[in-house]
Design an enzyme around this catalytic site. Structure first.
Site, PDB file in Angstrom:
ATOM      1  N   ASP A  87       0.855  -1.193   0.000  1.00 48.45           N
ATOM      2  CA  ASP A  87       0.000   0.000   0.000  1.00 48.45           C
ATOM      3  C   ASP A  87       0.888   1.239   0.000  1.00 48.45           C
ATOM      4  OD1 ASP A  87       0.953  -0.055   2.656  1.00 48.45           O
ATOM      5  OD2 ASP A  87      -0.807  -1.196   3.269  1.00 48.45           O
ATOM      6  N   ASP A  89       1.417   4.926   1.641  1.00 46.53           N
ATOM      7  CA  ASP A  89       1.035   5.838   2.714  1.00 46.53           C
ATOM      8  C   ASP A  89       1.627   7.212   2.447  1.00 46.53           C
ATOM      9  OD1 ASP A  89      -0.344   3.863   4.128  1.00 46.53           O
ATOM     10  OD2 ASP A  89       1.513   3.139   5.032  1.00 46.53           O
ATOM     11  N   ASP A 211       9.129   3.147  13.497  1.00 45.25           N
ATOM     12  CA  ASP A 211       9.796   2.035  14.175  1.00 45.25           C
ATOM     13  C   ASP A 211      11.230   1.799  13.700  1.00 45.25           C
ATOM     14  OD1 ASP A 211       8.766   1.115  11.758  1.00 45.25           O
ATOM     15  OD2 ASP A 211       7.629  -0.542  12.613  1.00 45.25           O
TER      16      ASP A 211
END
Ligand code: ATP
Ligand code: MG
Length: 517
Positions: A87, A89, A211
């Site tokens: 996907d 983002d 992260d």
């Protein structure tokens, strides 16, 4: 909007809107902009032809309206290494409300983390406003507004879920927090886990809450450069997974990052950096504090996205299987190389192949595979004469589902499907007359048959029965009728294809002679 929010909006948002263009494109090579290293178009391999046209549309429109607009996260990482992103983002300095004003096909979602979803048919481009601290971004936490549909889930499986909707961030209602005098913009629990964070910020604040360094690259639509704040560019090139900041703190903030490390290790084949890997063994028990609905989502990402076998191996090697799916972890620890374990791995390999060839996969089938060993153990707790009784099988499945439910909340429509898949096994093994034709029409027949096939492969069902069902499925209605009539004439106990005797160990752990890897 009232009070300070209105004043803040007037001052800052207007200011931001006037800033245009936001970045002067560097001339050539790599230039430092603020804190970031900027890698210009000629220094990286990301081509617009590999970016979804819908994502490009969103990026361009934001940019034309005077906002910063970047691709961020996994899609930039994947484009760098030549993978097709799952996907796309988008990160921007536009507020969710501003994004909504720019796109008609846009919906704001998330109760705690507001973010915008821009819809293009089946594709959704997620647009997140830069945030100022290290909260998990909304992309990771599908907190869906009541008005939002659940079409994502309906692609996976049909049926209705009557489980209550879980919301990872609904644990502490606002009123309680405010009442206790807690800063409601940022809430951290006793283990250091961030429960809520909604402070908007700039890109150079946004980056620090991400992260891994490999997930923190920004692709700037203004000049097609890549912005790197923490060495992610080199780490991606070196295929290295490194947490941003102090690993222990980052895992405590959000223990799911341990699973994400395992997932990226499995998916990308990246090596987890020593300092990032080390705390996992010490901190993995923190998984017990993660909302089980979120762990269900993570489990699907681990096992239903084309690298399930690798995920299983990595989770096992890092001691994470035991904390994500304790009963399954314990089963494979106690019965290494058992037939149920081999069935699970073969089933995961089949699932990976389906994903790779774009065929649909279901959580129901996945959980039937995962629970095969534990269900067998539950059945073996019962008196032997009840092992083939569908009611016992249903009880055994329910017990196995209950055992992992506190960790991984399997929505009811999927656990009911698992039940059907197991309960259909005796019917498949002893087909009788017209009932065989009805079984063929059962909504779970296909999944149950796939399970029967796997069981036969590992010595837990009769291959001749599998072959009989295969022929039945390939036959036309007339042939089917005569096949089932022939069954009725042969015996009341099934076709003559049976090797004789009752089938042992439906969910049996280790049929005689089949142990070992
Ligand atoms: P993929 O989509 O390939 O599974 P991804 O890296 O895009 O991987 P997403 O879950 O889509 O993962 O999240 C998008 C980005 O949001 C990540 O790349 C990362 O920057 C950030 N992110 C997601 N989850 C977390 C988290 N738990 N903690 C910190 N940052 C996170
Ligand atoms: Mg992603």
């Amino acid at each position: 909007m009232s009070g300070w929010k209105a004043r803040y909006y007037m001052r800052h948002v207007r200011l931001l809107k006037r800033k245009r263009p936001l970045l002067t494109p560097p001339a050539a090579g790599e230039t430092a902009t603020g804190l970031a290293r900027v890698i210009t178009r000629d220094g990286h391999p990301i081509s617009r032809s590999r970016i979804s046209p819908d994502a490009l549309r969103v990026l361009y429109r934001l940019n034309e309206a005077g906002y910063q607009a970047f691709l961020v996260g996994g899609c930039v990482r994947d484009l760098m290494i030549g993978l097709e992103p799952k996907d796309f983002d988008v990160a921007t300095n536009a507020r969710p409300e501003d994004v909504r004003r720019l796109f008609r096909n846009c919906r704001l979602v998330g109760r705690r983390f507001r973010l915008a979803h821009v819809f293009f048919g089946r594709e959704i481009i997620e647009v997140a406003t830069f945030r100022a601290s290290s909260a998990p971004p909304p992309g990771d936490e599908p907190i869906i507004d009541d008005e939002t549909d659940d079409s994502d889930e309906s692609q996976l499986d049909a049926g209705q879920d009557d489980e209550p909707q879980h919301d990872a961030h609904d644990e502490l209602p606002d009123a309680t927090l405010e009442g206790r005098g807690v800063d409601v913009e940022r809430v951290i629990d006793a283990h250091g886990r961030i429960l809520r964070d909604n402070v908007y910020g700039s890109i150079d604040e946004d980056v620090w809450r991400r992260d891994f360094t490999a997930n923190s690259l920004y692709y700037n639509i203004a000049d097609f450069s890549v912005w790197d704040y923490c060495g992610g560019f080199e780490d991606v090139q070196a295929r290295r997974l490194r947490l941003i900041g102090d690993p222990e703190t980052r895992y405590r903030e959000d223990p799911v990052r341990m699973l994400r490390a395992a997932r990226f290790e499995a998916k990308l084949g990246f090596a987890i950096d020593e300092a990032t890997a080390e705390p996992i063994a010490r901190l993995r028990q923190l998984m017990a504090g993660v909302p089980p609905a979120r762990l269900f989502d993570e489990t699907l990402k681990l096992f239903l996205t084309g690298h399930g076998v690798r995920s299983f191996e990595v989770l096992r090697a890092r001691g994470l299987l035991e904390v994500l799916l304790p009963s399954i972890g314990e089963f494979v620890r106690r019965h290494p190389g058992s037939a149920p374990e081999r069935l699970l791995l073969r089933g995961l390999a089949n699932t990976d192949a389906r994903v790779q060839s774009d065929r649909p996969v279901t959580p129901t089938y996945l959980f039937a595979l995962l629970l095969y060993g534990p269900v067998g153990l539950e059945i073996e707790k019962m008196p032997r004469e009840r092992w083939d009784d569908p009611a016992s099988i249903v009880d055994a499945v329910d017990a196995a589902v209950r055992a992992i439910y506190t960790r991984v909340a399997i929505p009811r429509r999927f656990s009911l499907g698992v039940r059907d898949m197991f309960a259909l096994q005796p019917r498949l093994e002893t087909p009788r007359g017209k009932r065989a034709l009805r079984t063929l029409e059962h909504p779970r027949f296909r999944a149950a048959f796939d399970l029967l096939q796997l069981r036969a492969e590992f010595g837990m069902a009769d291959p001749a029965i599998v072959e009989w069902w295969q022929r039945l499925q390939q036959s036309d209605p007339q042939q089917r009728a005569s096949m089932s009539e022939a069954l009725g004439r042969e015996s009341t106990d099934g076709p003559s294809t049976r090797r004789g005797g009752r089938r042992r160990r439906r969910g049996g752990r280790r049929p005689r002679g089949s142990s070992g890897a």
